[in-house]
Motif scaffolding. Structure first.
Motif, mmCIF file in Angstrom:
data_model
loop_
_atom_site.group_PDB
_atom_site.id
_atom_site.type_symbol
_atom_site.label_atom_id
_atom_site.label_comp_id
_atom_site.label_asym_id
_atom_site.label_seq_id
_atom_site.Cartn_x
_atom_site.Cartn_y
_atom_site.Cartn_z
ATOM 1 N N ARG A 89 -15.875 7.229 12.787
ATOM 2 C CA ARG A 89 -17.249 7.710 12.724
ATOM 3 C C ARG A 89 -17.719 7.495 11.284
ATOM 4 O O ARG A 89 -17.323 8.227 10.375
ATOM 5 N N ILE A 90 -18.557 6.487 11.091
ATOM 6 C CA ILE A 90 -18.957 6.145 9.720
ATOM 7 C C ILE A 90 -20.060 7.054 9.197
ATOM 8 O O ILE A 90 -20.294 7.107 7.992
ATOM 9 N N ALA A 91 -20.734 7.774 10.110
ATOM 10 C CA ALA A 91 -21.759 8.737 9.701
ATOM 11 C C ALA A 91 -22.065 9.655 10.871
ATOM 12 O O ALA A 91 -22.160 9.194 12.010
ATOM 13 N N ASP A 92 -22.231 10.944 10.594
ATOM 14 C CA ASP A 92 -22.630 11.871 11.649
ATOM 15 C C ASP A 92 -24.095 11.657 12.014
ATOM 16 O O ASP A 92 -24.483 11.816 13.167
ATOM 17 N N ASN A 93 -24.901 11.305 11.010
ATOM 18 C CA ASN A 93 -26.310 11.047 11.230
ATOM 19 C C ASN A 93 -26.589 9.556 11.021
ATOM 20 O O ASN A 93 -25.866 8.716 11.530
ATOM 21 N N MET A 94 -27.606 9.208 10.245
ATOM 22 C CA MET A 94 -27.948 7.799 10.063
ATOM 23 C C MET A 94 -27.010 7.146 9.041
ATOM 24 O O MET A 94 -26.843 7.658 7.945
ATOM 25 N N PRO A 95 -26.413 6.022 9.382
ATOM 26 C CA PRO A 95 -25.542 5.336 8.428
ATOM 27 C C PRO A 95 -26.361 4.490 7.459
ATOM 28 O O PRO A 95 -27.524 4.177 7.724
ATOM 29 N N SER A 96 -25.765 4.128 6.370
ATOM 30 C CA SER A 96 -26.425 3.194 5.452
ATOM 31 C C SER A 96 -26.213 1.769 5.962
ATOM 32 O O SER A 96 -25.294 1.498 6.747
ATOM 33 N N PHE A 97 -27.060 0.868 5.505
ATOM 34 C CA PHE A 97 -26.920 -0.543 5.865
ATOM 35 C C PHE A 97 -25.554 -1.056 5.423
ATOM 36 O O PHE A 97 -24.857 -1.757 6.169
ATOM 37 N N GLU A 98 -25.147 -0.677 4.224
ATOM 38 C CA GLU A 98 -23.867 -1.133 3.670
ATOM 39 C C GLU A 98 -22.691 -0.640 4.518
ATOM 40 O O GLU A 98 -21.722 -1.379 4.750
ATOM 41 N N ALA A 99 -22.778 0.628 4.968
ATOM 42 C CA ALA A 99 -21.675 1.179 5.759
ATOM 43 C C ALA A 99 -21.496 0.417 7.059
ATOM 44 O O ALA A 99 -20.369 0.237 7.545
ATOM 45 N N VAL A 100 -22.608 -0.056 7.630
ATOM 46 C CA VAL A 100 -22.537 -0.813 8.877
ATOM 47 C C VAL A 100 -21.995 -2.218 8.624
ATOM 48 O O VAL A 100 -21.031 -2.648 9.270
ATOM 49 N N VAL A 101 -22.590 -2.940 7.693
ATOM 50 C CA VAL A 101 -22.200 -4.344 7.497
ATOM 51 C C VAL A 101 -20.811 -4.477 6.898
ATOM 52 O O VAL A 101 -20.156 -5.513 7.074
ATOM 53 N N ASN A 102 -20.340 -3.433 6.208
ATOM 54 C CA ASN A 102 -18.983 -3.492 5.650
ATOM 55 C C ASN A 102 -17.909 -3.560 6.732
ATOM 56 O O ASN A 102 -16.764 -3.939 6.453
ATOM 57 N N LYS A 103 -18.281 -3.203 7.949
ATOM 58 C CA LYS A 103 -17.346 -3.305 9.072
ATOM 59 C C LYS A 103 -17.327 -4.708 9.672
ATOM 60 O O LYS A 103 -16.611 -4.959 10.636
ATOM 61 N N ARG A 104 -18.140 -5.596 9.108
ATOM 62 C CA ARG A 104 -18.249 -6.978 9.605
ATOM 63 C C ARG A 104 -18.479 -7.001 11.129
ATOM 64 O O ARG A 104 -17.739 -7.647 11.881
ATOM 65 N N PRO A 105 -19.524 -6.316 11.572
ATOM 66 C CA PRO A 105 -19.740 -6.201 13.021
ATOM 67 C C PRO A 105 -20.209 -7.488 13.677
ATOM 68 O O PRO A 105 -20.967 -8.263 13.095
ATOM 69 N N GLY A 106 -19.757 -7.670 14.908
ATOM 70 C CA GLY A 106 -20.242 -8.789 15.711
ATOM 71 C C GLY A 106 -21.363 -8.365 16.628
ATOM 72 O O GLY A 106 -21.914 -9.195 17.363
ATOM 73 N N PHE A 107 -21.725 -7.063 16.562
ATOM 74 C CA PHE A 107 -22.761 -6.538 17.449
ATOM 75 C C PHE A 107 -23.113 -5.132 16.965
ATOM 76 O O PHE A 107 -22.234 -4.323 16.695
ATOM 77 N N VAL A 108 -24.427 -4.852 16.846
ATOM 78 C CA VAL A 108 -24.887 -3.527 16.426
ATOM 79 C C VAL A 108 -25.925 -3.033 17.441
ATOM 80 O O VAL A 108 -27.103 -3.390 17.361
ATOM 81 N N PRO A 109 -25.520 -2.228 18.424
ATOM 82 C CA PRO A 109 -26.477 -1.646 19.367
ATOM 83 C C PRO A 109 -26.953 -0.277 18.874
ATOM 84 O O PRO A 109 -26.200 0.456 18.225
ATOM 85 N N THR A 110 -28.197 0.062 19.188
ATOM 86 C CA THR A 110 -28.730 1.361 18.802
ATOM 87 C C THR A 110 -29.555 1.967 19.925
ATOM 88 O O THR A 110 -30.081 1.244 20.780
ATOM 89 N N MET A 111 -29.680 3.294 19.913
ATOM 90 C CA MET A 111 -30.490 3.985 20.913
ATOM 91 C C MET A 111 -31.940 4.122 20.481
ATOM 92 O O MET A 111 -32.806 4.378 21.307
ATOM 93 N N PHE A 112 -32.221 3.951 19.167
ATOM 94 C CA PHE A 112 -33.568 4.124 18.639
ATOM 95 C C PHE A 112 -34.025 2.881 17.890
ATOM 96 O O PHE A 112 -33.347 2.423 16.954
ATOM 97 N N GLU A 113 -35.192 2.357 18.238
ATOM 98 C CA GLU A 113 -35.701 1.158 17.569
ATOM 99 C C GLU A 113 -35.952 1.392 16.092
ATOM 100 O O GLU A 113 -35.787 0.480 15.284
ATOM 101 N N TRP A 114 -36.360 2.609 15.723
ATOM 102 C CA TRP A 114 -36.698 2.828 14.315
ATOM 103 C C TRP A 114 -35.477 2.734 13.401
ATOM 104 O O TRP A 114 -35.612 2.662 12.183
ATOM 105 N N MET A 115 -34.284 2.679 13.975
ATOM 106 C CA MET A 115 -33.091 2.483 13.149
ATOM 107 C C MET A 115 -33.019 1.050 12.611
ATOM 108 O O MET A 115 -32.614 0.834 11.471
ATOM 109 N N ILE A 116 -33.400 0.064 13.462
ATOM 110 C CA ILE A 116 -33.252 -1.341 13.057
ATOM 111 C C ILE A 116 -34.533 -2.143 13.259
ATOM 112 O O ILE A 116 -34.534 -3.351 13.083
ATOM 113 N N GLY A 117 -35.609 -1.461 13.636
ATOM 114 C CA GLY A 117 -36.872 -2.147 13.882
ATOM 115 C C GLY A 117 -37.652 -2.376 12.610
ATOM 116 O O GLY A 117 -37.088 -2.422 11.510
ATOM 117 N N PRO A 118 -38.974 -2.520 12.710
ATOM 118 C CA PRO A 118 -39.808 -2.759 11.530
ATOM 119 C C PRO A 118 -39.677 -1.665 10.470
ATOM 120 O O PRO A 118 -39.808 -1.930 9.280
#
Length: 335
Positions: A89-118
């Motif tokens: 669990r990299i974050a209980d709430n919103m993760p940072s961009f760095e925390a996500v990409v540091n995992k070298r993900p091949g896929f990032v799904p989200t339940m809320f558009e405002w997390m990765i949208g405009p």
């Protein structure tokens, strides 16, 4: 164990849909919320942003390809505890961009558009795409909804549960877990139909409700469910009228206005998240019973308050759990 005719029929349906599921053919291209995403094979190192997306992946048996989760509202469902224990669990709430990409993900799904949208609270889709990382927004949060209006977006059309089933189908296809996805959708549809049938027998003429998610401060206006959102769909299925008329997903509305509407029932969210004091449902109950305005509401005086897990108010596999829990609670409330 004795099986009923209904359960035997349901098992038959599940076996049939599982048998009909074919493996994913890669490369796979999916249109998601106006963005085309491509997969050359089953993605590895998946990092999910949002409990709804995470628990879909667990239900699909894809935890072996996950590198991290984030943005939790309730504790993980008991049946997924073992799967969850093996994923960071990299974050209980919103993760940072760095925390996500540091995992070298091949896929990032989200339940809320405002997390990765405009808005890019975590990072924009373009930022992820520049690193070759495909992102996915669960359709309930982008179809029939404008996320650039209001704090949590505005519904342009009433929530449609078909978008939840679409999310499961698409994520199952992406992860090459179509058999599990087909079983899950069939099970949820059966339970949905059963809950709605039970609700039809409640006979609640002119009954109304308000759904209180949280509040930035207990002295401020609460975040309540809008009339076209997910909780409103649940209320409608039960024959309850939402007293909130805003099309925003979770608008803030003053207690004076809510008290004037005097809903028959108050539904409050229970969550383990603690961003705000009102995330604690006990604090909500204390406020409702002590505040000079809310304490005079009929639902408070007659103890017609229903407690529901916050994640059951989201477009998740728990939505049907919430529908069932709300149906049971309505059956037990004093009339």
């Amino acid at each position: 164990m004795k099986l009923t005719t209904v359960s035997i029929a349901a098992m038959g349906i599940l076996m049939a849909v599982a048998a009909s599921a074919a493996p994913t053919e890669y490369p796979l291209t999916i249109d998601n919320c106006g963005h085309e995403i491509r997969f050359d094979g089953p993605p590895e190192n998946v990092v999910s942003i949002g409990q709804a997306a995470t628990e879909v992946l667990y239900a699909l048996g894809a935890e072996d390809r996950m590198a991290g989760t984030s943005l939790w509202f309730n504790e993980v469902l008991p049946r997924f505890a073992k799967a969850d224990a093996g994923v960071e669990r990299i974050a209980d709430n919103m993760p940072s961009f760095e925390a996500v990409v540091n995992k070298r993900p091949g896929f990032v799904p989200t339940m809320f558009e405002w997390m990765i949208g405009p808005q890019g609270v975590v990072g924009t889709r373009e930022q992820f795409a520049n690193l070759g990382i495909p992102t996915y927004v669960m359709p309930p949060d982008c179809e029939g909804k404008d996320n650039l209006v209001g704090a949590d977006g505005t519904r342009l059309a009433p929530f449609d549960i078909a978008t939840v089933y679409k999310s499961i189908d698409q994520m199952a296809t992406i992860m090459d877990r179509q058999d599990r996805g087909a079983e899950l959708v069939a099970e949820l549809k059966t339970r949905e139909a059963d809950a709605v049938k039970r609700a039809e027998t409640l006979d609640l003429p002119d009954a109304s409700a308000v759904v209180w998610f949280s509040s930035a401060d207990l002295e401020l206006d609460p975040y309540v469910a809008g009339r076209k959102g997910i909780p409103a769909w649940m209320l409608d299925a039960l024959g309850l009228r939402n007293v909130i008329e805003s099309d925003e997903e979770w608008p803030t509305v003053g207690w004076e206005s809510i008290a004037r509407a005097d809903p028959s029932v108050i539904v409050i969210a229970r969550m383990d998240r603690r961003r705000f004091p009102a995330d604690d449902h006990e604090k909500k109950l204390e406020f409702l019973k002590s505040d000079p305005v809310t304490s005079q509401m009929t639902a408070v005086k007659e103890d017609r308050i229903v407690i529901l897990d916050a994640e059951a108010m989201h477009a998740s596999i728990r939505l049907i759990d919430g529908l069932e829990t709300l149906t049971e609670a309505m059956e037990a409330l004093p009339r």
